[in-house]
Design an enzyme around this catalytic site. Structure first.
Site, mmCIF file in Angstrom:
data_model
loop_
_atom_site.group_PDB
_atom_site.id
_atom_site.type_symbol
_atom_site.label_atom_id
_atom_site.label_comp_id
_atom_site.label_asym_id
_atom_site.label_seq_id
_atom_site.Cartn_x
_atom_site.Cartn_y
_atom_site.Cartn_z
ATOM 1 N N SER A 1 13.412 23.625 12.926
ATOM 2 C CA SER A 1 14.211 23.876 11.723
ATOM 3 C C SER A 1 14.628 25.344 11.745
ATOM 4 O O SER A 1 13.948 26.173 12.369
ATOM 5 C CB SER A 1 13.368 23.610 10.477
ATOM 6 O OG SER A 1 13.977 24.189 9.329
ATOM 7 N N TYR B 1 5.673 24.428 6.238
ATOM 8 C CA TYR B 1 6.912 23.981 6.872
ATOM 9 C C TYR B 1 7.351 24.969 7.963
ATOM 10 O O TYR B 1 7.617 24.585 9.102
ATOM 11 C CB TYR B 1 8.012 23.779 5.818
ATOM 12 C CG TYR B 1 9.167 23.006 6.410
ATOM 13 C CD1 TYR B 1 9.000 21.678 6.791
ATOM 14 C CD2 TYR B 1 10.399 23.611 6.653
ATOM 15 C CE1 TYR B 1 10.032 20.967 7.388
ATOM 16 C CE2 TYR B 1 11.426 22.902 7.238
ATOM 17 C CZ TYR B 1 11.236 21.590 7.597
ATOM 18 O OH TYR B 1 12.259 20.880 8.200
HETATM 19 N N1 LIG Z 1 16.655 17.019 6.539
HETATM 20 C C1 LIG Z 1 16.828 18.301 6.805
HETATM 21 O O1 LIG Z 1 17.570 19.009 6.111
HETATM 22 C C2 LIG Z 1 16.138 18.930 7.997
HETATM 23 C C3 LIG Z 1 16.499 20.222 8.373
HETATM 24 C C4 LIG Z 1 15.864 20.822 9.460
HETATM 25 C C5 LIG Z 1 14.882 20.113 10.143
HETATM 26 N N2 LIG Z 1 14.541 18.859 9.758
HETATM 27 C C6 LIG Z 1 13.501 18.155 10.516
HETATM 28 O O2 LIG Z 1 14.046 16.960 11.031
HETATM 29 C C7 LIG Z 1 13.061 15.935 11.043
HETATM 30 C C8 LIG Z 1 13.572 14.732 10.294
HETATM 31 O O3 LIG Z 1 13.896 15.084 8.980
HETATM 32 P P1 LIG Z 1 14.260 14.006 7.895
HETATM 33 O O4 LIG Z 1 15.224 14.638 6.982
HETATM 34 O O5 LIG Z 1 14.617 12.704 8.543
HETATM 35 O O6 LIG Z 1 12.834 13.896 7.135
HETATM 36 P P2 LIG Z 1 12.354 12.737 6.155
HETATM 37 O O7 LIG Z 1 11.310 13.318 5.276
HETATM 38 O O8 LIG Z 1 13.533 12.082 5.514
HETATM 39 O O9 LIG Z 1 11.703 11.690 7.162
HETATM 40 C C9 LIG Z 1 10.465 11.854 7.738
HETATM 41 C C10 LIG Z 1 9.938 10.476 8.061
HETATM 42 O O10 LIG Z 1 8.663 10.598 8.693
HETATM 43 C C11 LIG Z 1 7.850 9.546 8.210
HETATM 44 N N3 LIG Z 1 6.431 9.911 8.356
HETATM 45 C C12 LIG Z 1 5.747 10.828 7.605
HETATM 46 N N4 LIG Z 1 4.474 10.860 7.997
HETATM 47 C C13 LIG Z 1 4.344 9.967 9.009
HETATM 48 C C14 LIG Z 1 3.254 9.552 9.814
HETATM 49 N N5 LIG Z 1 2.028 10.058 9.646
HETATM 50 N N6 LIG Z 1 3.472 8.613 10.773
HETATM 51 C C15 LIG Z 1 4.701 8.072 10.936
HETATM 52 N N7 LIG Z 1 5.777 8.426 10.197
HETATM 53 C C16 LIG Z 1 5.591 9.358 9.236
HETATM 54 C C17 LIG Z 1 8.250 9.384 6.744
HETATM 55 O O11 LIG Z 1 7.872 8.105 6.226
HETATM 56 C C18 LIG Z 1 9.750 9.595 6.812
HETATM 57 O O12 LIG Z 1 10.464 8.388 6.953
HETATM 58 C C19 LIG Z 1 11.802 16.540 10.436
HETATM 59 O O13 LIG Z 1 10.950 16.930 11.484
HETATM 60 C C20 LIG Z 1 12.307 17.742 9.680
HETATM 61 O O14 LIG Z 1 11.348 18.753 9.591
HETATM 62 C C21 LIG Z 1 15.151 18.249 8.691
#
Ligand SMILES: NC(=O)c1ccc[n+]([C@@H]2O[C@H](COP(=O)([O-])OP(=O)(O)OC[C@H]3O[C@@H](n4cnc5c(N)ncnc54)[C@H](O)[C@@H]3O)[C@@H](O)[C@H]2O)c1
Length: 273
Positions: free
Chosen positions: A158, A184
């Site tokens: 991120s 985070y």
């Molecule tokens: N959305 C953003 O703006 C953004 C920005 C930068 C980085 N990211 C990174 O991208 C990745 C995806 O982000 P996102 O927006 O899809 O996040 P999100 O929170 O929408 O999805 C995360 C998913 O992981 C699943 N999860 C959580 N714990 C789990 C476990 N123990 N076992 C299996 N599954 C599990 C959740 O049920 C969820 O569906 C993450 O690593 C996040 O840090 C996201």
């Protein structure tokens, strides 16, 4: 010779997307399937994994919903093996599952405590999912990739793993202060180290490892927050999930065949100033 566009195709490849039911995870899974891969959609939430797998199948793609908690070694192992039994191999692992508290439509952030009062239990939970869970599922996948002498691993970082969050954009006048949580930044920065470790560990093999570093993705957050976030970027807006998924496809495919141990920043210029 393969054309530049053909290098993006994933026909015959098998991918696993952890957190595949999430905001970005869903787009990652759909994009990999669109490029020709059979996709394992892994999530701890059964309904979310099933929905995304169904969406892919409805578009004529191949998908398998996998319900697993990646912090459990046995569940991580079983999920990988269920995928390999179904589709015969595993070429691409996308480590997208993470605890990533989102800003709501009302502008609230979950787990928003001040650093001084940050609950130890929440810190431990986050390290368990974001670090240990990623370690366990990667270990299970790498055993298969090692045997194939082929594999591509993409870890999700991120911008907040490159620079600290600008906590000012999470504040709302007249309301108690709230923060993007400390875990985070710590766990997303760790993805860069995990990537470099694995990339060099697998030197001389057919396994490549990179980090994708997205900026904030628009998800109907509080308009006040969206405006403040947008102002911090060069592009003047948040990302669309499809824009991050397009970069993921580059890293997952032979389009990035000379890239390992690196990170790709897709943040609308947030870290450029
Ligand atoms: N959305 C953003 O703006 C953004 C920005 C930068 C980085 N990211 C990174 O991208 C990745 C995806 O982000 P996102 O927006 O899809 O996040 P999100 O929170 O929408 O999805 C995360 C998913 O992981 C699943 N999860 C959580 N714990 C789990 C476990 N123990 N076992 C299996 N599954 C599990 C959740 O049920 C969820 O569906 C993450 O690593 C996040 O840090 C996201």
């Amino acid at each position: 010779m393969t054309s530049a566009l053909e290098r993006y195709r994933l026909d015959g490849r098998v991918a696993l997307v952890t957190g595949g039911g999430g905001l970005l995870g869903r787009h990652f899974a759909r994009t990999l399937a669109e490029a020709g891969a059979a996709v394992g959609v892994l999530d701890i939430r059964a309904d979310a994994a099933a929905r995304v797998a169904q969406e892919i199948e409805a578009q004529g793609g191949r998908a398998l919903a996998l319900v697993a908690d990646i912090t459990d070694p046995q569940q991580a192992h079983d999920a990988v093996h269920q995928l390999v039994r179904t589709f015969g191999r595993l070429d691409i692992l996308v480590n997208s599952a993470a605890l990533d508290p989102k800003v709501s439509a009302e502008g609230e952030v979950r787990t928003a405590s001040a650093f001084e009062d940050f609950p130890l239990e929440t810190w431990r939970q986050a390290l368990d999912v974001n670090l240990t869970g990623t370690f366990l599922i990667t270990q299970a996948a790498a055993r298969v990739m090692r045997e194939q002498n082929y594999g591509v691993i993409i870890n999700l970082g991120s911008t907040y793993g490159l620079v600290g969050p600008d906590q000012r954009i999470y504040q709302k006048p007249g309301q108690p202060p709230q923060y993007k949580p400390v875990y985070y930044t710590v766990t997303k920065a760790a993805m860069l180290g995990f990537t470099r470790y694995l990339a060099t560990y697998y030197a001389g093999t057919g396994i490549r490892v990179n980090t994708l570093v997205p900026g904030g993705v628009y998800n109907h957050q509080d308009p006040e927050f969206v405006a403040k976030y947008a102002q911090r970027t060069v592009m003047g807006r948040m990302a669309q999930a499809e824009e991050i998924a397009a970069a993921l496809l580059f890293l997952a495919s032979d389009a990035s065949s000379y890239m390992t141990g690196a990170h790709l920043v897709v943040d609308g210029g947030w870290t450029a100033w």
